[in-house]
Design an enzyme around this catalytic site. Structure first.
Site, PDB file in Angstrom:
ATOM      1  CG  HIS A 155      -1.958  -1.021   1.268  1.00 39.47           C
ATOM      2  ND1 HIS A 155      -2.831  -1.236   0.225  1.00 39.47           N
ATOM      3  CD2 HIS A 155      -2.266  -1.946   2.221  1.00 39.47           C
ATOM      4  CE1 HIS A 155      -3.633  -2.260   0.543  1.00 39.47           C
ATOM      5  NE2 HIS A 155      -3.304  -2.703   1.736  1.00 39.47           N
ATOM      6  CG  ASP A 195      -2.577  -8.265   0.981  1.00 38.33           C
ATOM      7  OD1 ASP A 195      -1.838  -8.447   1.959  1.00 38.33           O
ATOM      8  OD2 ASP A 195      -3.634  -7.603   1.026  1.00 38.33           O
ATOM      9  CG  HIS A 197      -6.276  -5.294   1.900  1.00 38.19           C
ATOM     10  ND1 HIS A 197      -5.681  -6.106   2.844  1.00 38.19           N
ATOM     11  CD2 HIS A 197      -7.438  -4.862   2.451  1.00 38.19           C
ATOM     12  CE1 HIS A 197      -6.449  -6.166   3.925  1.00 38.19           C
ATOM     13  NE2 HIS A 197      -7.522  -5.421   3.710  1.00 38.19           N
ATOM     14  CG  ASP A 288      -4.550  -9.885   3.624  1.00 39.25           C
ATOM     15  OD1 ASP A 288      -4.334 -10.416   2.511  1.00 39.25           O
ATOM     16  OD2 ASP A 288      -4.282  -8.703   3.883  1.00 39.25           O
TER      17      ASP A 288
HETATM   18  C1  X5A Z   1      -0.973  -4.976   4.107  1.00 36.59           C
HETATM   19  C2  X5A Z   1      -2.424  -5.006   4.480  1.00 36.59           C
HETATM   20  C3  X5A Z   1      -4.342  -3.801   5.208  1.00 36.59           C
HETATM   21  C4  X5A Z   1      -4.716  -2.440   5.680  1.00 36.59           C
HETATM   22  C5  X5A Z   1      -6.127  -2.417   6.196  1.00 36.59           C
HETATM   23  C6  X5A Z   1      -6.438  -1.100   6.818  1.00 36.59           C
HETATM   24  N1  X5A Z   1      -2.969  -3.843   4.824  1.00 36.59           N
HETATM   25  N2  X5A Z   1      -7.764  -1.061   7.345  1.00 36.59           N
HETATM   26  O1  X5A Z   1      -3.033  -6.067   4.493  1.00 36.59           O
HETATM   27 ZN    ZN Z   2      -3.864  -7.021   2.918  1.00 31.41          ZN
END
Ligand code: X5A
Ligand code: ZN
Length: 662
Positions: A155, A195, A197, A288
């Protein structure tokens, strides 16, 4: 689906049983980045994450088969390949900010970021270690490597930390090889970001760069899932000479699992990778999307990860570098990482046949992505065969034991109508006061902590009598006879009690067939009591929060909802009204929650059909039908394992319930 029923044992890559040279990097100093101590809530991105992975790799004997590399600090000029001067000096300055409150104030300027004194060092080691791993693989000193690093990176943007990420580790290593180490001959890199996200930072850094093919599969949920916005959309395909070199696969919702990911691999990633022909693959390996993750809501199993990775091993001579990103269930990330290292060591023949199919929404997303990218990748051009896309797991219709789903009902209920608001409305109507209802909706959910304080007995007369099956709804997992893995409840603690009781209610079997069990009826309990009857029920004492999560899963709904399906007010109501109709889905079978009394002061609840359904069974409008063998056996095993009845008694009990007229 063709993709997971693999028969051809994807070549045993074990050169004569020998391991490939796999590098592992871990360093405890990366634990020096942590969230401020007495945080009201435990922060999911915690030091234990890398410890959990490292300790399982060691205890399982995999680590000693790998080559352990020393973590390295990153050099400023390498950071500068993707980050601004300002960003670099910010992260470097953290170690000299000497009060927690100052660090917190600094961190608050960013989105989902915390700092500790050791953050500077940990971030430097995370980035430096991914470089080290990538360099060793590029040189051919190693076949592949796994950098067990934190903080994560994908991110992090050019000019700011974000989403638990400080430096963009994977982007830095990629840029290092392509720009600083031309001598190593790595000219094209495929980044696979699995991931849960979207890897917004990495996407931006290579958006115009044709040497990098950035591929990310992530929850998108119409742009509402973190990091939210439209960067993760499939229309983001790259720019200028990088056009076509950015591929996003945005899930419409959670619950995606092995079958969904493998469908994406087979129908998008692998065909494109064959064309792109990378010199190396770097995996932004967040775990995740793993089953059991508290943030992801997806359900990839360790076996799923091993097949996903195995399918990448055929490229670039197996030159794969994995870098840890997210992943917040310690057990899930450790077992997923272990499955991956296992594949890196000897390539694994994925020979487990899975029954699960992708969601209809998965095929929809795959087709959208293929259409969008086919101008750049002609291999994505053709339409997918009907017989492929017709194989789907439909969203299940309400069923107290996941057995009430049927294809035909399901087909009448397209999954997009199943928003949580549709489902909530009938129950919210129980509340008289409209204002307080609105208020509650806006306040968002403290409902979990609230309902975690209330206990109920969830009483089952169906396949959840088999404890291993019910446990999947709490702990996550899959046992035979389940079509796909369950994510489990957000609260994975065991039931506080398990007891069996008989109730004066009629057990019977009805309906034609189910998606799970095939032809044959499923169990129902007559909502009214009858002193002549005796049904065996298994009661699990769980919290009202867990009860809701069981309902969500049985209805294939998302756990991260702003409202419970059944709240304390509903619990009050049901004790006087005796039953509540939960018309979750038009045409659902188990749409009636019934109060069976209380046990030690705790209400006992079950789910069944409505009284009017009973009328329809009796009139012949809906068929009465004995259960199929497999389903009946599941109930019998449940009763026998629960030590309620002997095998003979249990069979006789099910036999009678399936033959005696209503
Ligand atoms: C690297 C990662 C997740 C951030 C979530 C914030 N970040 N709510 O999994
Ligand atoms: Zn993530």
């Amino acid at each position: 689906m063709e993709s997971n029923g693999e028969i051809e044992s994807s070549l045993s890559r074990s050169n004569g049983g020998e391991d490939r040279r796999v590098g592992l990097i871990f360093d405890e100093r990366m634990c020096k980045h942590y969230a401020p101590a007495p945080a009201e809530e435990h922060h999911p991105e915690c030091p234990d994450r890398i410890l959990a992975i490292w300790s399982l790799l060691n205890s399982s004997g995999l680590a000693k088969r790998c080559i352990i590399l020393k973590a390295k600090d990153v050099e400023d000029n390498h950071l500068a390949l993707v980050h601004t001067k300002k960003h670099i000096s910010l992260i470097k300055s953290i170690s000299s900010v000497n009060s927690e409150s100052k660090r917190s104030r600094l961190a608050a300027r960013f989105n989902s970021i915390y700092f500790s004194e050791g953050s500077t060092e940990a971030a430097s080691l995370a980035a430096g270690s991914v470089i080290e791993a990538a360099e060793k693989v590029a040189k051919g000193e190693l076949d592949s490597a796994f950098a067990i690093v934190r903080p994560p990176g994908h991110h992090a943007e050019e000019g700011e930390p974000m989403g638990f990420c400080l430096y963009n580790n994977v982007a830095i290593a990629t840029s290092y090889l392509l720009n600083e180490r031309r001598d190593l001959g790595i000219n094209k890199i495929l980044i696979v970001d699995w991931d849960v996200h979207h890897g917004n930072g990495t996407q931006k850094m290579f958006y115009k760069d044709p040497r990098v093919l950035f591929f990310s599969v992530h929850r998108y949920d119409s742009g509402t899932f973190y990091p939210s916005g439209h960067d993760g959309s499939y229309i983001m395909t790259g720019e200028d000479s990088g056009a076509g070199h950015n591929i996003n696969v945005p899930w419409e919702h959670g619950r995606c699992g092995d079958a969904d990911y493998l469908a994406v691999w087979d129908n998008i990633l692998i065909p494109v990778a064959k064309e792109f022909y990378p010199d190396m693959i770097i995996v932004s390996a967040g775990f995740d999307a793993a089953i059991g993750d508290p943030l992801g809501g997806c359900c990839i199993t360790p076996h799923g990860y091993s097949i996903m990775l195995d399918k990448l091993m055929e490229f670039a001579g197996g030159k794969i570098v994995m870098a840890l990103e997210g992943g917040y269930n310690l057990n899930s990330i450790a077992t997923s990482a272990r499955a991956c290292v296992d594949v890196l060591l000897h390539g694994k023949a994925p020979n487990v046949v899975s029954e699960a199919y992708p969601f209809a929404s998965t095929w929809r997303v795959i087709q959208e992505v293929r259409r969008e990218l086919s101008t750049y990748w002609p291999v994505l051009g053709g339409e997918l065969p009907e017989k492929t896309i017709n194989k789907t797991t439909q969203i299940a219709v309400l069923s107290s034991d996941s057995e009430g789903e049927t294809e035909d009902i399901v087909l009448a209920v397209p999954e997009e109508v199943l928003t949580i608001d549709d489902v909530i409305l009938p129950l919210s109507n129980l509340k008289i006061d409209l204002d307080s209802q609105d208020q509650e909706a806006k306040m968002k959910p403290s409902w979990r902590s609230e309902l975690s304080k209330v206990d109920v007995w969830y009483a089952t007369y169906g396949s959840n009598m088999k404890m291993a099956r019910f446990r999947c709804y709490i702990e996550g997992g899959q046992i035979e006879g389940m079509r796909r893995p369950c994510v489990g409840s957000m609260d994975k603690s065991k039931p506080k009690g398990i007891i069996w009781k008989t109730f004066p209610h009629r057990l019977f079997f009805a309906r034609e067939r189910t998606a799970t069990w095939g032809p044959g009826g499923v169990a129902f309990l007559h909502p009214n009591s009858n002193a002549q009857e005796k049904a065996h029920l298994c009661l699990y004492k769980i919290t009202l929060e867990q009860f809701n999560d069981v309902l969500f899963q049985e209805n294939s709904l998302n756990l991260e909802t702003s409202h419970p399906l059944f709240d304390s007010a509903a619990l009050q109501t049901i004790q006087t009204e005796k039953s509540i109709s939960v018309e979750l889905v038009q045409g659902g079978w188990y749409h009636n929650l019934v109060y069976l009394g209380n046990e030690g002061g705790t209400p006992v609840l079950t789910m069944t059909c409505s009284l009017s359904d009973v009328d329809d069974f009796m009139s012949g409008k809906f068929p009465i039908n004995p259960p199929c063998k497999e389903y009946a056996n599941t109930l019998i095993t449940g009763l026998v394992e629960g030590e309620q009845l002997s095998e003979e008694e249990a069979s006789a009990y099910i036999q009678e319930a399936s033959s005696k007229p209503l």
